[in-house]
Design a protein around this motif. Sequence first.
Motif, PDB file in Angstrom:
ATOM      1  N   ARG A 170      31.441 -24.121  64.054  1.00 15.31           N
ATOM      2  CA  ARG A 170      31.805 -25.282  63.251  1.00 15.31           C
ATOM      3  C   ARG A 170      33.065 -24.963  62.458  1.00 15.31           C
ATOM      4  N   ALA A 171      33.896 -25.977  62.287  1.00  8.96           N
ATOM      5  CA  ALA A 171      35.141 -25.784  61.549  1.00  8.96           C
ATOM      6  C   ALA A 171      34.852 -25.657  60.063  1.00  8.96           C
ATOM      7  N   THR A 172      35.466 -24.685  59.429  1.00  7.34           N
ATOM      8  CA  THR A 172      35.368 -24.550  57.978  1.00  7.34           C
ATOM      9  C   THR A 172      36.583 -25.165  57.299  1.00  7.34           C
ATOM     10  N   ASP A 173      37.704 -25.174  58.001  1.00 10.44           N
ATOM     11  CA  ASP A 173      38.898 -25.911  57.569  1.00 10.44           C
ATOM     12  C   ASP A 173      39.767 -26.092  58.814  1.00 10.44           C
ATOM     13  N   ALA A 174      40.986 -26.567  58.655  1.00 13.21           N
ATOM     14  CA  ALA A 174      41.819 -26.898  59.807  1.00 13.21           C
ATOM     15  C   ALA A 174      42.153 -25.685  60.672  1.00 13.21           C
ATOM     16  N   GLY A 175      42.180 -24.494  60.074  1.00 11.69           N
ATOM     17  CA  GLY A 175      42.578 -23.315  60.843  1.00 11.69           C
ATOM     18  C   GLY A 175      41.519 -22.250  60.976  1.00 11.69           C
ATOM     19  N   HIS A 176      40.298 -22.499  60.511  1.00  9.04           N
ATOM     20  CA  HIS A 176      39.243 -21.489  60.576  1.00  9.04           C
ATOM     21  C   HIS A 176      37.950 -22.096  61.112  1.00  9.04           C
ATOM     22  N   ASP A 228      38.591 -26.433  68.274  1.00 15.41           N
ATOM     23  CA  ASP A 228      38.832 -26.711  69.684  1.00 15.41           C
ATOM     24  C   ASP A 228      39.310 -25.477  70.433  1.00 15.41           C
ATOM     25  N   ARG A 229      40.085 -24.618  69.763  1.00 10.47           N
ATOM     26  CA  ARG A 229      40.515 -23.373  70.386  1.00 10.47           C
ATOM     27  C   ARG A 229      39.336 -22.426  70.588  1.00 10.47           C
ATOM     28  N   VAL A 230      38.412 -22.421  69.652  1.00 11.25           N
ATOM     29  CA  VAL A 230      37.215 -21.596  69.806  1.00 11.25           C
ATOM     30  C   VAL A 230      36.415 -22.053  71.019  1.00 11.25           C
ATOM     31  N   ALA A 231      36.255 -23.360  71.179  1.00 11.41           N
ATOM     32  CA  ALA A 231      35.524 -23.894  72.330  1.00 11.41           C
ATOM     33  C   ALA A 231      36.189 -23.485  73.637  1.00 11.41           C
ATOM     34  N   ASP A 232      37.523 -23.482  73.675  1.00  6.87           N
ATOM     35  CA  ASP A 232      38.236 -23.070  74.893  1.00  6.87           C
ATOM     36  C   ASP A 232      37.978 -21.601  75.208  1.00  6.87           C
ATOM     37  N   ARG A 233      37.995 -20.762  74.188  1.00  7.27           N
ATOM     38  CA  ARG A 233      37.752 -19.339  74.425  1.00  7.27           C
ATOM     39  C   ARG A 233      36.320 -19.085  74.887  1.00  7.27           C
ATOM     40  N   LEU A 234      35.385 -19.810  74.321  1.00  5.75           N
ATOM     41  CA  LEU A 234      33.996 -19.658  74.757  1.00  5.75           C
ATOM     42  C   LEU A 234      33.833 -20.091  76.207  1.00  5.75           C
ATOM     43  N   VAL A 293      25.591  -7.614  69.404  1.00  8.48           N
ATOM     44  CA  VAL A 293      25.975  -9.032  69.390  1.00  8.48           C
ATOM     45  C   VAL A 293      27.385  -9.183  68.832  1.00  8.48           C
ATOM     46  N   GLY A 294      27.738  -8.361  67.861  1.00 15.89           N
ATOM     47  CA  GLY A 294      29.107  -8.366  67.367  1.00 15.89           C
ATOM     48  C   GLY A 294      30.090  -7.983  68.468  1.00 15.89           C
ATOM     49  N   HIS A 295      29.694  -7.045  69.320  1.00 13.96           N
ATOM     50  CA  HIS A 295      30.540  -6.656  70.458  1.00 13.96           C
ATOM     51  C   HIS A 295      30.694  -7.816  71.437  1.00 13.96           C
ATOM     52  N   LEU A 296      29.655  -8.642  71.585  1.00 15.10           N
ATOM     53  CA  LEU A 296      29.765  -9.827  72.450  1.00 15.10           C
ATOM     54  C   LEU A 296      30.841 -10.776  71.913  1.00 15.10           C
ATOM     55  N   LEU A 297      30.890 -10.959  70.612  1.00 17.65           N
ATOM     56  CA  LEU A 297      31.959 -11.805  70.045  1.00 17.65           C
ATOM     57  C   LEU A 297      33.328 -11.215  70.354  1.00 17.65           C
ATOM     58  N   ASP A 298      33.435  -9.892  70.322  1.00 15.19           N
ATOM     59  CA  ASP A 298      34.707  -9.265  70.690  1.00 15.19           C
ATOM     60  C   ASP A 298      35.039  -9.558  72.152  1.00 15.19           C
ATOM     61  N   MET A 299      34.025  -9.525  73.035  1.00 13.86           N
ATOM     62  CA  MET A 299      34.266  -9.803  74.447  1.00 13.86           C
ATOM     63  C   MET A 299      34.665 -11.273  74.678  1.00 13.86           C
ATOM     64  N   LEU A 300      34.315 -12.131  73.733  1.00 10.86           N
ATOM     65  CA  LEU A 300      34.710 -13.537  73.818  1.00 10.86           C
ATOM     66  C   LEU A 300      36.042 -13.779  73.114  1.00 10.86           C
ATOM     67  N   ALA A 301      36.753 -12.691  72.790  1.00  6.51           N
ATOM     68  CA  ALA A 301      38.056 -12.787  72.115  1.00  6.51           C
ATOM     69  C   ALA A 301      37.951 -13.504  70.782  1.00  6.51           C
ATOM     70  N   LEU A 302      36.826 -13.249  70.080  1.00  7.38           N
ATOM     71  CA  LEU A 302      36.630 -13.842  68.765  1.00  7.38           C
ATOM     72  C   LEU A 302      36.473 -12.744  67.719  1.00  7.38           C
ATOM     73  N   GLY A 303      37.349 -11.746  67.815  1.00  5.78           N
ATOM     74  CA  GLY A 303      37.285 -10.615  66.904  1.00  5.78           C
ATOM     75  C   GLY A 303      37.878 -10.935  65.545  1.00  5.78           C
ATOM     76  N   VAL A 310      33.763 -15.587  60.860  1.00  7.50           N
ATOM     77  CA  VAL A 310      34.757 -16.642  60.668  1.00  7.50           C
ATOM     78  C   VAL A 310      36.063 -16.175  61.304  1.00  7.50           C
ATOM     79  N   VAL A 311      36.581 -16.950  62.241  1.00  7.72           N
ATOM     80  CA  VAL A 311      37.787 -16.584  62.964  1.00  7.72           C
ATOM     81  C   VAL A 311      38.927 -17.527  62.578  1.00  7.72           C
ATOM     82  N   GLU A 312      40.135 -17.030  62.703  1.00 11.64           N
ATOM     83  CA  GLU A 312      41.317 -17.822  62.353  1.00 11.64           C
ATOM     84  C   GLU A 312      41.770 -18.665  63.543  1.00 11.64           C
ATOM     85  N   LEU A 313      40.933 -19.593  63.909  1.00 14.42           N
ATOM     86  CA  LEU A 313      41.223 -20.504  65.018  1.00 14.42           C
ATOM     87  C   LEU A 313      40.617 -21.861  64.703  1.00 14.42           C
ATOM     88  N   PRO A 314      41.258 -22.940  65.102  1.00 19.64           N
ATOM     89  CA  PRO A 314      40.620 -24.244  64.966  1.00 19.64           C
ATOM     90  C   PRO A 314      39.449 -24.359  65.924  1.00 19.64           C
TER      91      PRO A 314
END
Length: 310
Positions: free
Chosen positions: A263-269, A169-175, A300-310, A163-167
């Motif tokens: 998927r969004a869990t709330d407005a900011g996560h 749409d921002r997650v989609a942009d980073r991906l 796979v966790g390292h892949l999330l880090d490479m996608l700037a989703l740490g 779970v990342v602290e991003l809305p």
Amino acid sequence: MADVDETPEPSGWTNTTEPPPQRTAAHWTLAGLITLFGLVVFVAVVREGRADSAVLFVALPVLLAAALALTPRRTAHGQVFAATTVALLLAAVALHEGAICVILAAPLVYAVAHGTTALIRALREANRPYVLVAVPLLLLPGLEGSGMAPRLGPEQTVEVTRVVELPADRVADRLAAGPRPTAVRSAPLRLLGVPTPGRVSGDGLDPGDRWMFGYHGSAHGPGGHLLAEVENVTPGRVDFRFVEDSSITARWFTWRHAQLTWRATDAGHTEVQIRVDYTRGLDPSWYFGPIQQALLGAGVGHLLDMLALG
């Protein structure tokens, strides 16, 4: 003439020193035959491309330990340890394996070798006629993946959720921006020296877009690369297929399919999950299955880090 001390030995004292066991021709012959059989098995396994089967990690240590344990010496465990260590290093050189393979396989190989030694010595000291029967029985777990026995559960799946602290749409942009080289945070990956991508390129989440993960070379040759292609896209989900894998990790496992969802869990996560299906390359399953599951989970966790989703 000097007096001879004929003081009787105190009551309850006994001489427990036993003569060293005799080296009989039968013992040496049996040990030699087992060793010769082990060498033949090793050559056959390598030539048939079965060097990743349980034969190398279970059956051969059994044969090595049996041969040494049957030679009548008091330091059987010491000899087994030394011989097993030499065999591990020689196998690493002959099969062009890195230190990580030796480190991961060593606990299994030592356990099998010393367990076999202890069992055979116990049977010999008890004068049980089961020594010759014990060796074939101990070899049975080492047949997995050799062609003489089936592989057990080679198709495995690893999932990592974060779970990342991003809305969303921002997650989609980073991906969509694709992965970038990132320092490894996982302690197991760092300590074991597990190969991780040092060269990364590609971006996009449209069908046909490709991401390339390049690995640095080693003394054994080029590191190679892994090429993933976007196969299917739906809202909040991207499926990847792997079109090419020449990486140094291809011997240990084969990538089959990857799925990235968010998927969004709330407005900011946002909850991000990566599911990867792969085929395990090493046997036996009960040992290497959990190890590869854990290491690939960290990868796979390292892949999330490479996608700037740490």
